[in-house]
Scaffold this motif. Structure first.
Motif, PDB file in Angstrom:
ATOM      1  N   HIS A  91     -79.936  18.554  14.553  1.00 35.70           N
ATOM      2  CA  HIS A  91     -78.803  18.962  13.728  1.00 35.70           C
ATOM      3  C   HIS A  91     -78.996  18.525  12.263  1.00 35.70           C
ATOM      4  O   HIS A  91     -78.725  19.291  11.338  1.00 35.70           O
ATOM      5  CB  HIS A  91     -77.513  18.380  14.305  1.00 35.70           C
ATOM      6  N   HIS A  95     -79.432  20.814   8.714  1.00 38.81           N
ATOM      7  CA  HIS A  95     -78.769  20.665   7.396  1.00 38.81           C
ATOM      8  C   HIS A  95     -79.803  20.777   6.271  1.00 38.81           C
ATOM      9  O   HIS A  95     -79.565  21.437   5.264  1.00 38.81           O
ATOM     10  CB  HIS A  95     -78.097  19.293   7.289  1.00 38.81           C
ATOM     11  N   CYS A 185     -68.821  19.761   8.015  1.00 36.99           N
ATOM     12  CA  CYS A 185     -69.423  19.731   9.347  1.00 36.99           C
ATOM     13  C   CYS A 185     -68.743  18.683  10.203  1.00 36.99           C
ATOM     14  O   CYS A 185     -68.387  17.613   9.734  1.00 36.99           O
ATOM     15  CB  CYS A 185     -70.915  19.432   9.226  1.00 36.99           C
ATOM     16  N   GLY A 187     -70.199  17.639  13.109  1.00 42.29           N
ATOM     17  CA  GLY A 187     -71.209  17.180  14.067  1.00 42.29           C
ATOM     18  C   GLY A 187     -71.603  15.718  13.974  1.00 42.29           C
ATOM     19  O   GLY A 187     -71.107  14.949  13.153  1.00 42.29           O
ATOM     20  N   HIS A 189     -74.808  13.161  13.333  1.00 41.03           N
ATOM     21  CA  HIS A 189     -76.085  13.203  12.606  1.00 41.03           C
ATOM     22  C   HIS A 189     -76.824  11.892  12.747  1.00 41.03           C
ATOM     23  O   HIS A 189     -76.315  10.946  13.327  1.00 41.03           O
ATOM     24  CB  HIS A 189     -75.821  13.475  11.125  1.00 41.03           C
TER      25      HIS A 189
HETATM   26 ZN   LIG Z   1     -73.728  18.630  10.560  1.00 43.09          ZN
END
Ligand SMILES: [Zn+2]
Length: 373
Positions: A91, A95, A185, A187, A189
């Motif tokens: 991920h 980016h 985002c 998510g 990381h």
């Molecule tokens: Zn992300």
């Protein structure tokens, strides 16, 4: 709902307050499991003695699915560290790839998929392989620079790439990697780009107005590269040449094989009339039927049957291994096929002029004559 992985991506274990909301489904406070969101798969792990098999957003809540029920209370939640590091590596690499593609080539990211074996990024415009290689090289520079992956909140003019479902509509979490990327985002990381180790882009394919690129990061990228290197090595060995000569040798071999196929086709065409003439002839309902049981290429079986029907001015039956073709000028070819099928079994059919199919076993000429009588 506090998502600890936003600010502290290296927290793999902590005590959480568990609330059971359905059978084997719980919410936790704080949240350390990343749900299936924004193209990044859900974290797996455990809460107390229960395994967490899925984490998803249901009606604005992060819901954990367990393999056994838990009653409300405080428990230790533990992530599967290897799984998290894998998805976070891919991920974070995405980016970097998306950031460079946008800054350097004006490409917008329209889709992201982080799979367990392959990862993809979709761009909104066409690019060639050379451009992909530049993006790959520059991505690796960002890895080498070991830049911090920062989280900031509610920044203005930020790009929203992933189609993530909003949970806290008043909070926009923004991920920043130096000057290379800044996008909203949700998510999980890595802490810094150096932890990725390696980013490799393996392929590109056309997709609607744009392209899809296939990439991998970290150990997975190394494994994939090793597999491809081994294949290349085997090919070099069997062709007895260097990597750069492989393409020429392969094209030459392909062209030779096409030539040979053409030559074989020509030889069969020459031989086919003689094979047709040498057929055993039987008579059914005062029609001459040529019967040929012969080993010939499958695609010539029908052609030979047609040739025999013409030569004997009646019908032709060809059996090659278990393939059968019947061609007939007067009596019903499909009826002949059914007769043989009733005796030997098989699949297929056709019209009064031509029938073909596959028998359950091969037959002899004598057997065919007996069946047709
Ligand atoms: Zn992300």
């Amino acid at each position: 709902m506090k998502r600890l992985y936003w600010m502290n991506p290296e927290l793999f274990e902590t005590k959480v307050e568990v609330k059971a909301i359905a059978d084997c489904k719980v919410t936790t406070d704080p949240v350390i499991f990343h749900p299936d969101e924004g193209g990044q798969p859900a974290d797996i792990g455990s809460i107390d003695q229960a395994n967490v098999t899925n984490v998803e957003i249901i009606k604005s809540q992060i819901v954990h699915t367990l393999d056994k029920p838990l009653v409300n209370g405080k428990y230790i939640a533990r992530l599967n560290k290897q799984h998290r590091l894998y998805t976070a590596s891919q991920h974070t690499a995405q980016h970097i790839i998306s950031g460079i593609a946008e800054k350097r080539f004006g490409l917008g990211t329209t889709g992201v998929h982080i799979g367990l074996d392959r990862c993809t990024v979709d761009f909104d415009k066409k690019i060639d392989w050379q451009t992909v290689q530049i993006i790959e090289q520059q991505s690796m520079e960002v890895v080498t620079l070991n830049i911090s992956v920062e989280t900031v909140f509610n920044e203005k003019d930020v790009r929203i790439r992933s189609n993530s479902k909003e949970i806290e509509s008043d909070t926009i979490r923004v991920v920043k990697i130096g000057d290379y990327d800044k996008s909203a985002c949700c998510g999980a990381h890595l802490k810094s780009t150096g932890q990725i180790g390696i980013i490799r882009i393996f392929d590109i394919e056309s997709k609607k107005q744009g392209v899809r690129i296939f990439f991998l990061a970290g150990t997975k990228a190394l494994e994939h590269s090793q597999t491809e290197t081994s294949i290349l090595r085997e090919l070099r060995k069997s062709a007895g040449c260097s990597s750069s000569e492989l393409n020429t040798i392969f094209e030459k071999a392909l062209s030779n094989s096409k030539e040979s196929a053409k030559e074989i086709q020509r030889l069969w065409s020459q031989m086919l009339p003689d094979i047709a003439k040498s057929a055993i002839v039987a008579e059914v309902e005062s029609t001459k039927i040529g019967i040929q049981v012969v080993d010939i290429p499958r695609q010539l079986v029908t052609k030979l049957a047609g040739m025999m029907a013409e030569i004997f001015d009646g019908a032709g039956i060809v059996v090659s291994n278990t393939n059968i073709a019947i061609s007939s000028k007067y009596i019903n070819a499909n009826d002949l096929f059914r007769k043989i099928q009733n005796a030997v079994e098989g699949k297929g059919g056709g019209s009064p002029k031509a029938a073909n199919g596959k028998l359950s076993r091969t037959v002899t000429t004598d057997e065919l004559i007996e069946i047709l009588k």
